[in-house]
Motif scaffolding. Structure first.
Motif, PDB file in Angstrom:
ATOM      1  N   THR A 117     -10.201   3.766   3.185  1.00  0.00           N
ATOM      2  CA  THR A 117     -11.431   3.028   3.488  1.00  0.00           C
ATOM      3  C   THR A 117     -11.993   2.351   2.236  1.00  0.00           C
ATOM      4  O   THR A 117     -13.152   2.566   1.867  1.00  0.00           O
ATOM      5  N   PRO A 118     -11.195   1.516   1.545  1.00  0.00           N
ATOM      6  CA  PRO A 118     -11.749   0.791   0.400  1.00  0.00           C
ATOM      7  C   PRO A 118     -12.880  -0.113   0.866  1.00  0.00           C
ATOM      8  O   PRO A 118     -12.794  -0.748   1.918  1.00  0.00           O
ATOM      9  N   ILE A 119     -13.942  -0.174   0.082  1.00  0.00           N
ATOM     10  CA  ILE A 119     -15.148  -0.897   0.494  1.00  0.00           C
ATOM     11  C   ILE A 119     -15.201  -2.260  -0.173  1.00  0.00           C
ATOM     12  O   ILE A 119     -15.236  -2.359  -1.399  1.00  0.00           O
ATOM     13  N   CYS A 120     -15.174  -3.310   0.622  1.00  0.00           N
ATOM     14  CA  CYS A 120     -15.434  -4.678   0.179  1.00  0.00           C
ATOM     15  C   CYS A 120     -14.823  -4.994  -1.185  1.00  0.00           C
ATOM     16  O   CYS A 120     -13.620  -5.190  -1.302  1.00  0.00           O
ATOM     17  N   PHE A 121     -15.608  -4.980  -2.244  1.00  0.00           N
ATOM     18  CA  PHE A 121     -15.199  -5.398  -3.586  1.00  0.00           C
ATOM     19  C   PHE A 121     -14.110  -4.509  -4.161  1.00  0.00           C
ATOM     20  O   PHE A 121     -13.428  -4.902  -5.109  1.00  0.00           O
ATOM     21  N   ASP A 122     -13.928  -3.300  -3.616  1.00  0.00           N
ATOM     22  CA  ASP A 122     -12.805  -2.457  -4.036  1.00  0.00           C
ATOM     23  C   ASP A 122     -11.485  -3.197  -3.862  1.00  0.00           C
ATOM     24  O   ASP A 122     -10.539  -2.996  -4.630  1.00  0.00           O
ATOM     25  N   ASN A 123     -11.409  -4.036  -2.830  1.00  0.00           N
ATOM     26  CA  ASN A 123     -10.172  -4.741  -2.518  1.00  0.00           C
ATOM     27  C   ASN A 123      -9.903  -5.920  -3.443  1.00  0.00           C
ATOM     28  O   ASN A 123      -8.849  -6.549  -3.343  1.00  0.00           O
ATOM     29  N   ASP A 124     -10.830  -6.205  -4.338  1.00  0.00           N
ATOM     30  CA  ASP A 124     -10.610  -7.248  -5.336  1.00  0.00           C
ATOM     31  C   ASP A 124      -9.731  -6.748  -6.474  1.00  0.00           C
ATOM     32  O   ASP A 124      -9.318  -7.535  -7.322  1.00  0.00           O
ATOM     33  N   TYR A 125      -9.461  -5.450  -6.494  1.00  0.00           N
ATOM     34  CA  TYR A 125      -8.708  -4.814  -7.565  1.00  0.00           C
ATOM     35  C   TYR A 125      -7.508  -4.088  -6.967  1.00  0.00           C
ATOM     36  O   TYR A 125      -7.664  -3.262  -6.066  1.00  0.00           O
ATOM     37  N   PRO A 126      -6.307  -4.362  -7.440  1.00  0.00           N
ATOM     38  CA  PRO A 126      -5.124  -3.750  -6.827  1.00  0.00           C
ATOM     39  C   PRO A 126      -5.113  -2.230  -6.864  1.00  0.00           C
ATOM     40  O   PRO A 126      -4.550  -1.598  -5.973  1.00  0.00           O
ATOM     41  N   GLU A 127      -5.734  -1.627  -7.861  1.00  0.00           N
ATOM     42  CA  GLU A 127      -5.535  -0.193  -8.073  1.00  0.00           C
ATOM     43  C   GLU A 127      -6.188   0.693  -7.017  1.00  0.00           C
ATOM     44  O   GLU A 127      -5.678   1.780  -6.747  1.00  0.00           O
ATOM     45  N   VAL A 128      -7.291   0.279  -6.396  1.00  0.00           N
ATOM     46  CA  VAL A 128      -7.962   1.165  -5.438  1.00  0.00           C
ATOM     47  C   VAL A 128      -7.091   1.358  -4.196  1.00  0.00           C
ATOM     48  O   VAL A 128      -6.811   2.493  -3.789  1.00  0.00           O
ATOM     49  N   ASP A 129      -6.646   0.281  -3.597  1.00  0.00           N
ATOM     50  CA  ASP A 129      -5.795   0.379  -2.421  1.00  0.00           C
ATOM     51  C   ASP A 129      -4.478   1.086  -2.754  1.00  0.00           C
ATOM     52  O   ASP A 129      -3.971   1.901  -1.966  1.00  0.00           O
ATOM     53  N   ARG A 130      -3.914   0.770  -3.926  1.00  0.00           N
ATOM     54  CA  ARG A 130      -2.651   1.397  -4.325  1.00  0.00           C
ATOM     55  C   ARG A 130      -2.796   2.904  -4.474  1.00  0.00           C
ATOM     56  O   ARG A 130      -1.932   3.674  -4.019  1.00  0.00           O
ATOM     57  N   ARG A 131      -3.881   3.354  -5.075  1.00  0.00           N
ATOM     58  CA  ARG A 131      -4.084   4.796  -5.249  1.00  0.00           C
ATOM     59  C   ARG A 131      -4.304   5.486  -3.909  1.00  0.00           C
ATOM     60  O   ARG A 131      -3.889   6.630  -3.711  1.00  0.00           O
ATOM     61  N   MET A 132      -4.945   4.787  -2.968  1.00  0.00           N
ATOM     62  CA  MET A 132      -5.116   5.375  -1.641  1.00  0.00           C
ATOM     63  C   MET A 132      -3.771   5.538  -0.935  1.00  0.00           C
ATOM     64  O   MET A 132      -3.524   6.552  -0.271  1.00  0.00           O
ATOM     65  N   VAL A 133      -2.885   4.540  -1.090  1.00  0.00           N
ATOM     66  CA  VAL A 133      -1.551   4.658  -0.500  1.00  0.00           C
ATOM     67  C   VAL A 133      -0.773   5.788  -1.175  1.00  0.00           C
ATOM     68  O   VAL A 133      -0.052   6.541  -0.510  1.00  0.00           O
ATOM     69  N   GLN A 134      -0.917   5.931  -2.468  1.00  0.00           N
ATOM     70  CA  GLN A 134      -0.277   7.047  -3.164  1.00  0.00           C
ATOM     71  C   GLN A 134      -0.752   8.389  -2.607  1.00  0.00           C
ATOM     72  O   GLN A 134      -0.005   9.373  -2.597  1.00  0.00           O
ATOM     73  N   ASP A 135      -1.987   8.412  -2.119  1.00  0.00           N
ATOM     74  CA  ASP A 135      -2.533   9.634  -1.530  1.00  0.00           C
ATOM     75  C   ASP A 135      -2.233   9.730  -0.034  1.00  0.00           C
ATOM     76  O   ASP A 135      -2.763  10.602   0.641  1.00  0.00           O
ATOM     77  N   GLY A 136      -1.427   8.807   0.473  1.00  0.00           N
ATOM     78  CA  GLY A 136      -0.975   8.919   1.855  1.00  0.00           C
ATOM     79  C   GLY A 136      -1.650   8.012   2.856  1.00  0.00           C
ATOM     80  O   GLY A 136      -1.412   8.156   4.063  1.00  0.00           O
ATOM     81  N   ALA A 137      -2.483   7.069   2.425  1.00  0.00           N
ATOM     82  CA  ALA A 137      -3.152   6.181   3.379  1.00  0.00           C
ATOM     83  C   ALA A 137      -2.129   5.388   4.184  1.00  0.00           C
ATOM     84  O   ALA A 137      -1.237   4.755   3.621  1.00  0.00           O
ATOM     85  N   GLU A 138      -2.273   5.416   5.501  1.00  0.00           N
ATOM     86  CA  GLU A 138      -1.332   4.746   6.402  1.00  0.00           C
ATOM     87  C   GLU A 138      -1.867   3.417   6.922  1.00  0.00           C
ATOM     88  O   GLU A 138      -1.113   2.610   7.472  1.00  0.00           O
ATOM     89  N   VAL A 139      -3.154   3.179   6.757  1.00  0.00           N
ATOM     90  CA  VAL A 139      -3.787   1.954   7.219  1.00  0.00           C
ATOM     91  C   VAL A 139      -5.089   1.804   6.439  1.00  0.00           C
ATOM     92  O   VAL A 139      -5.663   2.799   5.979  1.00  0.00           O
ATOM     93  N   PHE A 140      -5.550   0.562   6.252  1.00  0.00           N
ATOM     94  CA  PHE A 140      -6.820   0.304   5.583  1.00  0.00           C
ATOM     95  C   PHE A 140      -7.854  -0.141   6.619  1.00  0.00           C
ATOM     96  O   PHE A 140      -7.648  -1.138   7.328  1.00  0.00           O
ATOM     97  N   LEU A 141      -8.969   0.582   6.696  1.00  0.00           N
ATOM     98  CA  LEU A 141     -10.089   0.224   7.564  1.00  0.00           C
ATOM     99  C   LEU A 141     -11.297   0.031   6.660  1.00  0.00           C
ATOM    100  O   LEU A 141     -11.791   0.987   6.063  1.00  0.00           O
ATOM    101  N   VAL A 142     -11.779  -1.204   6.563  1.00  0.00           N
ATOM    102  CA  VAL A 142     -12.641  -1.618   5.460  1.00  0.00           C
ATOM    103  C   VAL A 142     -14.041  -1.999   5.925  1.00  0.00           C
ATOM    104  O   VAL A 142     -14.207  -2.982   6.661  1.00  0.00           O
ATOM    105  N   PRO A 143     -15.066  -1.283   5.495  1.00  0.00           N
ATOM    106  CA  PRO A 143     -16.443  -1.801   5.633  1.00  0.00           C
ATOM    107  C   PRO A 143     -16.661  -2.917   4.603  1.00  0.00           C
ATOM    108  O   PRO A 143     -16.376  -2.722   3.420  1.00  0.00           O
ATOM    109  N   ASN A 144     -17.151  -4.057   5.042  1.00  0.00           N
ATOM    110  CA  ASN A 144     -17.224  -5.230   4.172  1.00  0.00           C
ATOM    111  C   ASN A 144     -18.598  -5.887   4.292  1.00  0.00           C
ATOM    112  O   ASN A 144     -19.254  -5.785   5.331  1.00  0.00           O
ATOM    113  N   MET A 145     -19.007  -6.586   3.227  1.00  0.00           N
ATOM    114  CA  MET A 145     -20.238  -7.354   3.288  1.00  0.00           C
ATOM    115  C   MET A 145     -20.101  -8.635   2.481  1.00  0.00           C
ATOM    116  O   MET A 145     -20.172  -8.631   1.251  1.00  0.00           O
TER     117      MET A 145
END
Length: 449
Positions: free
Chosen positions: A319-347
């Motif tokens: 669940t990376p939040i909005c601006f988190d997705n501007d940086y490759p490392e947040v989503d990548r670290r979530m996948v390393q922890d087993g994230a199977e899909v991204f569901l994003v609250p955004n503004m």
């Protein structure tokens, strides 16, 4: 070469670079932009390189990032100047070192500076990164899933070093690749996701649009609650937690929503955690992700350093939040922890403008492509959408009015080569750029009379 001709080539480069990004979004001749810039630097002095870089980068940043004035008014000028310093530095360094460095060093130097501007640098703002221009173009998905956004940038620069017929042929192939449209893959282990769009803090609209939903997951935007919904409000009708639990139970769906979580002893209006809360269909709290990257210069919460997937009965979700997705490392670290899909609250609010919305969508597509994951986001004003792992958009609302979007997304556990180690390409280019610069300056000094 006369300075006037160098500046003409720099102007062409800046125009083509700007044209590659929204609101124009015409990336078909992006290699020519780099070819024109490098041609302008042939035999140039560092002083001439400064003026070439200033003109090219000034046009590029000014013609694409003008929407920042909606946030920062006149302060957009120094911001664009700061962001332009990195292409200017590239031009000065390449002008100084090109006679003693191999051609491959061009891409290393460019990408190293891009990476530094986007991530280690204090402003860490990567929106002008070349690779984002083709985010969402599925032909580039294999390279993106291997080396990420910086791999695309390196390809653009490498093509720009070519000359004559080789440049014409590769630019034509690049343009064809940009034009190719491919379908989204069939979702594996599909989920039905209801994305609910409403203005930040308009809780009643969110509840109303979610009532009676038949979905596996309901996603609400960032800042859906300007306080912690688990805490009783001053008035009876502000006790949102029981209503959220009732919604989860009645719909049989997981809920993902953005909220402010107070920090003990702090003023909750100024200092808070900008969080994504996940509720189970039984109304229990499955987990919380706190935003790692609050928006610069805005009251957007205290930055967290934890980026974990949240375990649910549907699998582990990111669940990376909005601006988190501007940086490759947040989503990548979530996948390393087993994230199977991204569901994003955004503004992305209306006042930031349609150009910001269009450019921001490229970054979400790039994160999906890098990690091989489906990504669905609920926005406050027109950005509500879903993207497949190859970058193809599979759904998007038509306007900024409160509404819902029902999408089917897949879940996967496989790791891309990017996630397994290709992500180090950007940092390696930074170290390579430092090495190339040091060697070039040393070698050039020794060769000087």
């Amino acid at each position: 070469m006369a300075l006037s001709r160098r500046l003409l080539l720099a102007t062409l480069s800046g125009v083509l670079l700007a044209a590659a990004f929204p609101p124009y979004h015409f990336p078909y001749f992006l290699p020519l932009a780099l070819a024109a810039l490098l041609k302008a630097l042939d035999g140039a002095t560092p002083r001439q390189g400064f003026f070439v870089g200033l003109l090219s980068a000034g046009i590029h940043t000014g013609a694409t990032l003008f929407w920042l004035s909606n946030l920062f008014a006149a302060a957009v000028l120094p911001l664009c100047v700061i962001l332009s310093l990195f292409p200017i530095l590239f031009c000065m360094l390449w002008a100084r070192c090109q006679s003693v460095l191999p051609r491959v060093a061009t891409a290393v130097l460019w990408v190293g500076l891009e990476f530094f501007r986007a991530e280690p640098f204090v402003l860490n703002f990567g929106w002008p990164t070349l690779g984002y221009a083709v985010a969402g173009r599925p032909v580039f998905a294999p390279l993106t899933a291997t080396l990420g956004v910086y791999g695309i940038s390196s390809l653009v620069v490498a093509l720009g070093t070519l000359r004559g017929r080789a440049l014409a042929i590769t630019t034509a192939l690049w343009a064809v690749a940009c034009l190719i449209r491919l379908p989204a893959p069939v979702p594996e282990r599909p989920l039905t996701v209801l994305l609910v769009q409403a203005r930040s803090g308009d809780e009643e609209a969110l509840f109303e649009q979610s009532a009676g939903a038949k979905a596996d997951v309901i996603v609400w935007p960032e800042h859906a609650f300007h306080s912690d919904p688990r805490q009783p409000g001053r008035f009876r009708f502000n006790n949102f937690w029981p209503r959220l639990q009732a919604l989860a139970k009645s719909s049989g769906a997981h809920l993902v929503l953005g909220a402010h979580v107070a920090r003990q002893g702090e003023d909750p209006e100024k200092i808070f955690d900008n969080a994504a809360l996940v509720l189970t269909p039984t109304g229990e709290l499955a987990g919380i992700h706190v935003k790692n990257h609050p928006v610069h210069f805005l009251t957007d919460g205290v930055a967290s350093t934890v980026a974990k997937a949240i375990p649910t009965t549907l699998g582990r979700i990111g669940t990376p939040i909005c601006f988190d997705n501007d940086y490759p490392e947040v989503d990548r670290r979530m996948v390393q922890d087993g994230a199977e899909v991204f569901l994003v609250p955004n503004m992305d609010p209306d006042e930031w403008g349609p150009v910001q919305h269009a450019q921001h969508s490229l970054l979400f597509a790039m994160r999906a492509m890098e990690n091989g994951r489906w990504l669905a986001r609920a926005d406050v004003d027109g950005g509500t959408s879903a993207v497949a792992p190859n970058g193809v958009e599979v759904g998007h609302v038509k306007n900024g009015e409160p509404q819902t979007l029902m999408v089917r997304v897949g879940r996967t556990t496989h790791r891309t080569l990017y996630g397994l180690g290709g992500w180090v390409f950007g940092p390696l280019c930074l170290f390579g750029a430092l090495g190339c610069t040091g060697f070039g300056l040393w070698k050039g000094r020794r060769a000087s009379p």
